[in-house]
Scaffold this motif. Structure first.
Motif, mmCIF file in Angstrom:
data_model
loop_
_atom_site.group_PDB
_atom_site.id
_atom_site.type_symbol
_atom_site.label_atom_id
_atom_site.label_comp_id
_atom_site.label_asym_id
_atom_site.label_seq_id
_atom_site.Cartn_x
_atom_site.Cartn_y
_atom_site.Cartn_z
ATOM 1 N N VAL A 135 0.850 -1.201 0.000
ATOM 2 C CA VAL A 135 0.000 0.000 0.000
ATOM 3 C C VAL A 135 0.880 1.244 0.000
ATOM 4 C CG1 VAL A 135 -1.731 1.312 1.276
ATOM 5 C CG2 VAL A 135 -1.911 -1.178 1.152
ATOM 6 N N HIS A 136 1.915 1.235 0.822
ATOM 7 C CA HIS A 136 2.847 2.365 0.869
ATOM 8 C C HIS A 136 3.516 2.582 -0.482
ATOM 9 C CE1 HIS A 136 3.335 3.734 5.135
ATOM 10 N NE2 HIS A 136 2.593 2.665 5.316
ATOM 11 N N ARG A 137 4.017 1.520 -1.079
ATOM 12 C CA ARG A 137 4.705 1.676 -2.367
ATOM 13 C C ARG A 137 3.779 2.262 -3.412
ATOM 14 N NH1 ARG A 137 6.888 -3.319 -0.905
ATOM 15 N NH2 ARG A 137 5.420 -4.426 -2.255
ATOM 16 N N ALA A 138 2.558 1.748 -3.469
ATOM 17 C CA ALA A 138 1.615 2.239 -4.470
ATOM 18 C C ALA A 138 1.265 3.704 -4.228
ATOM 19 C CB ALA A 138 0.345 1.382 -4.459
ATOM 20 N N ALA A 139 1.046 4.069 -2.972
ATOM 21 C CA ALA A 139 0.717 5.462 -2.658
ATOM 22 C C ALA A 139 1.887 6.377 -2.994
ATOM 23 C CB ALA A 139 0.337 5.589 -1.186
ATOM 24 N N GLU A 140 3.102 5.967 -2.659
ATOM 25 C CA GLU A 140 4.270 6.795 -2.929
ATOM 26 C C GLU A 140 4.530 6.947 -4.429
ATOM 27 O OE1 GLU A 140 7.110 4.715 -0.573
ATOM 28 O OE2 GLU A 140 6.570 5.763 1.274
ATOM 29 N N GLU A 141 4.075 5.976 -5.209
ATOM 30 C CA GLU A 141 4.213 6.051 -6.668
ATOM 31 C C GLU A 141 3.026 6.751 -7.325
ATOM 32 O OE1 GLU A 141 4.661 1.968 -7.572
ATOM 33 O OE2 GLU A 141 6.721 1.846 -6.786
ATOM 34 N N GLY A 142 2.042 7.155 -6.534
ATOM 35 C CA GLY A 142 0.879 7.836 -7.077
ATOM 36 C C GLY A 142 -0.099 6.920 -7.787
ATOM 37 N N ASN A 143 -0.098 5.640 -7.421
ATOM 38 C CA ASN A 143 -0.968 4.657 -8.066
ATOM 39 C C ASN A 143 -2.191 4.431 -7.183
ATOM 40 O OD1 ASN A 143 -2.192 2.420 -9.231
ATOM 41 N ND2 ASN A 143 -0.244 1.435 -9.765
ATOM 42 N N ALA A 144 -3.217 5.261 -7.371
ATOM 43 C CA ALA A 144 -4.400 5.208 -6.517
ATOM 44 C C ALA A 144 -5.141 3.889 -6.658
ATOM 45 C CB ALA A 144 -5.325 6.374 -6.837
ATOM 46 N N LEU A 145 -5.220 3.366 -7.879
ATOM 47 C CA LEU A 145 -5.943 2.120 -8.097
ATOM 48 C C LEU A 145 -5.310 0.986 -7.301
ATOM 49 C CD1 LEU A 145 -8.145 0.533 -9.563
ATOM 50 C CD2 LEU A 145 -6.554 0.238 -11.480
ATOM 51 N N ALA A 146 -3.983 0.881 -7.362
ATOM 52 C CA ALA A 146 -3.299 -0.183 -6.638
ATOM 53 C C ALA A 146 -3.379 0.034 -5.135
ATOM 54 C CB ALA A 146 -1.838 -0.262 -7.083
ATOM 55 N N ALA A 147 -3.150 1.272 -4.670
ATOM 56 C CA ALA A 147 -3.156 1.535 -3.238
ATOM 57 C C ALA A 147 -4.513 1.206 -2.626
ATOM 58 C CB ALA A 147 -2.794 2.993 -2.968
ATOM 59 N N ASP A 148 -5.583 1.648 -3.255
ATOM 60 C CA ASP A 148 -6.925 1.409 -2.738
ATOM 61 C C ASP A 148 -7.260 -0.080 -2.773
ATOM 62 O OD1 ASP A 148 -9.391 2.004 -1.689
ATOM 63 O OD2 ASP A 148 -10.259 2.692 -3.572
ATOM 64 N N THR A 149 -6.907 -0.734 -3.874
ATOM 65 C CA THR A 149 -7.204 -2.159 -4.015
ATOM 66 C C THR A 149 -6.472 -2.984 -2.970
ATOM 67 O OG1 THR A 149 -7.538 -1.908 -6.407
ATOM 68 C CG2 THR A 149 -7.094 -4.132 -5.577
ATOM 69 N N VAL A 150 -5.175 -2.776 -2.845
ATOM 70 C CA VAL A 150 -4.381 -3.587 -1.920
ATOM 71 C C VAL A 150 -4.793 -3.317 -0.477
ATOM 72 C CG1 VAL A 150 -2.049 -4.117 -1.119
ATOM 73 C CG2 VAL A 150 -2.466 -3.723 -3.546
ATOM 74 N N LEU A 151 -5.092 -2.070 -0.143
ATOM 75 C CA LEU A 151 -5.561 -1.758 1.203
ATOM 76 C C LEU A 151 -6.820 -2.552 1.525
ATOM 77 C CD1 LEU A 151 -5.623 -0.011 3.832
ATOM 78 C CD2 LEU A 151 -7.092 1.559 2.551
ATOM 79 N N ARG A 152 -7.777 -2.539 0.611
ATOM 80 C CA ARG A 152 -9.047 -3.222 0.859
ATOM 81 C C ARG A 152 -8.853 -4.733 0.972
ATOM 82 N NH1 ARG A 152 -13.461 0.085 0.286
ATOM 83 N NH2 ARG A 152 -12.904 2.203 -0.364
ATOM 84 N N VAL A 153 -8.001 -5.286 0.151
ATOM 85 C CA VAL A 153 -7.718 -6.721 0.235
ATOM 86 C C VAL A 153 -7.095 -7.056 1.595
ATOM 87 C CG1 VAL A 153 -6.269 -8.566 -0.691
ATOM 88 C CG2 VAL A 153 -7.532 -7.069 -2.250
ATOM 89 N N ALA A 154 -6.123 -6.244 2.034
ATOM 90 C CA ALA A 154 -5.445 -6.503 3.301
ATOM 91 C C ALA A 154 -6.406 -6.390 4.477
ATOM 92 C CB ALA A 154 -4.280 -5.538 3.475
ATOM 93 N N VAL A 155 -7.184 -5.313 4.529
ATOM 94 C CA VAL A 155 -8.104 -5.116 5.654
ATOM 95 C C VAL A 155 -9.178 -6.201 5.668
ATOM 96 C CG1 VAL A 155 -9.826 -3.575 6.666
ATOM 97 C CG2 VAL A 155 -7.663 -2.642 5.812
ATOM 98 N N ALA A 156 -9.744 -6.527 4.494
ATOM 99 C CA ALA A 156 -10.776 -7.563 4.434
ATOM 100 C C ALA A 156 -10.222 -8.907 4.906
ATOM 101 C CB ALA A 156 -11.321 -7.676 3.016
ATOM 102 N N ARG A 157 -8.990 -9.230 4.507
ATOM 103 C CA ARG A 157 -8.375 -10.489 4.920
ATOM 104 C C ARG A 157 -8.200 -10.530 6.438
ATOM 105 N NH1 ARG A 157 -2.577 -12.044 2.492
ATOM 106 N NH2 ARG A 157 -3.838 -12.220 0.583
#
Length: 290
Positions: A135-157
């Motif tokens: 999530v950090h890497r995606a956010a730091e790279e400005g990749n909103a789609l990846a950051a939001d997706t990975v965050l939701r997958v991690a929290v849901a898991r």
């Protein structure tokens, strides 16, 4: 490089920021050696993944050692502190999702309803720890789609594996009612709070009875809780553009160095660095050592 919370501590660094692509999320990535977090709590959740070293996290029921491959999960308003568990310190990535964000994920992806809580404080889960860092890497790279997706997958898991619906709040007994009233008084008079004796007199109780009730209700004595509340209020003022010195005065700290000391020990970065990050956009790229 991220901001240096210790001033002359060139081997420590930290970045505490928000990513506009994922509303309701704060992020902290840091390496700490001598830095220690004083006792505090958060309005939302804490999800942390150590990459190197060991972090000792002190909780109401004991101390846990966060090592690489573990995920730390702390529920809202749970008091805790932290410091290095080994001489070389620790480096980690931490997510601070808001209660609203976590509740939305729980409702969409799990059978949990209402207020949700994690049943474990630390778990061995390398794959989810990698997601926290991703999530950090995606956010730091400005990749909103990846950051939001990975965050939701991690929290849901984590919710599916370690979550539960919190039980309804029980009616307040006399001591808890006094503690809740004391809390409101301290919030209302944050800049000029009463002494413990004055507060107890106002609530028609004794100082030690109030102290015991407050610690039972909030996990901290009133003065520690108030410092935490002042830092929370200062964060909101800094986010609105208030200068650190003015924020310090507004919330009741004696001066800016007083704010700096407590803010850094609770948030992990100084007020000025915190405010500068809030003014930046996600287009600034990676910050701090990888």
């Amino acid at each position: 490089m991220g901001s240096n919370p210790g001033g002359d501590r060139a081997d420590e660094w930290a970045r505490h920021w928000q990513y506009p692509g994922v509303p309701g999320l704060d992020l902290l990535r840091a390496r700490y050696i001598r830095h220690a977090f004083s006792r505090h709590s958060h309005e939302g959740y804490v999800l942390g993944a150590v990459r190197r070293g060991v972090e000792d996290v002190v909780l109401p029921d004991g101390t846990i050692q966060a090592r690489p491959g573990t995920v730390v999960m702390i529920n809202p308003e749970v008091p805790h502190s932290a410091h290095a568990g080994v001489p070389e310190g620790w480096s980690y990535a931490t997510l601070y999702p808001s209660s609203r964000l976590v509740a939305g994920i729980a409702e969409e992806e799990t059978t949990l309803r209402g207020t949700v809580a994690f049943t474990e404080t630390i778990v061995e889960d390398e794959s989810t720890a990698r997601l926290v860092r991703a999530v950090h890497r995606a956010a730091e790279e400005g990749n909103a789609l990846a950051a939001d997706t990975v965050l939701r997958v991690a929290v849901a898991r984590l919710l599916r594996r370690h979550g539960r619906s919190a039980p309804p709040r029980a009616p307040l007994v006399a001591g808890a009612r006094a503690a809740a009233t004391a809390r409101e008084v301290l919030l209302d008079r944050m800049a000029a709070p009463p002494s413990l004796e004055e507060l107890a007199r106002e609530l028609d109780t004794s100082p030690f009875a109030l102290l015991r009730a407050f610690k039972a209700a909030y996990g901290m004595p009133p003065h520690t809780w108030l410092t935490n509340a002042r830092v929370r209020a200062a964060r909101r003022l800094l986010e609105d553009g208030t200068a650190p010195a003015a924020a310090a005065a507004a919330v009741g700290f004696s001066d800016q160095p007083h704010l700096n000391r407590h803010f850094t020990r609770i948030v992990g970065v100084p007020p000025g660095a915190y405010q500068r990050e809030r003014a930046r956009t996600y287009k600034t790229g990676r910050q701090g050592p990888p």
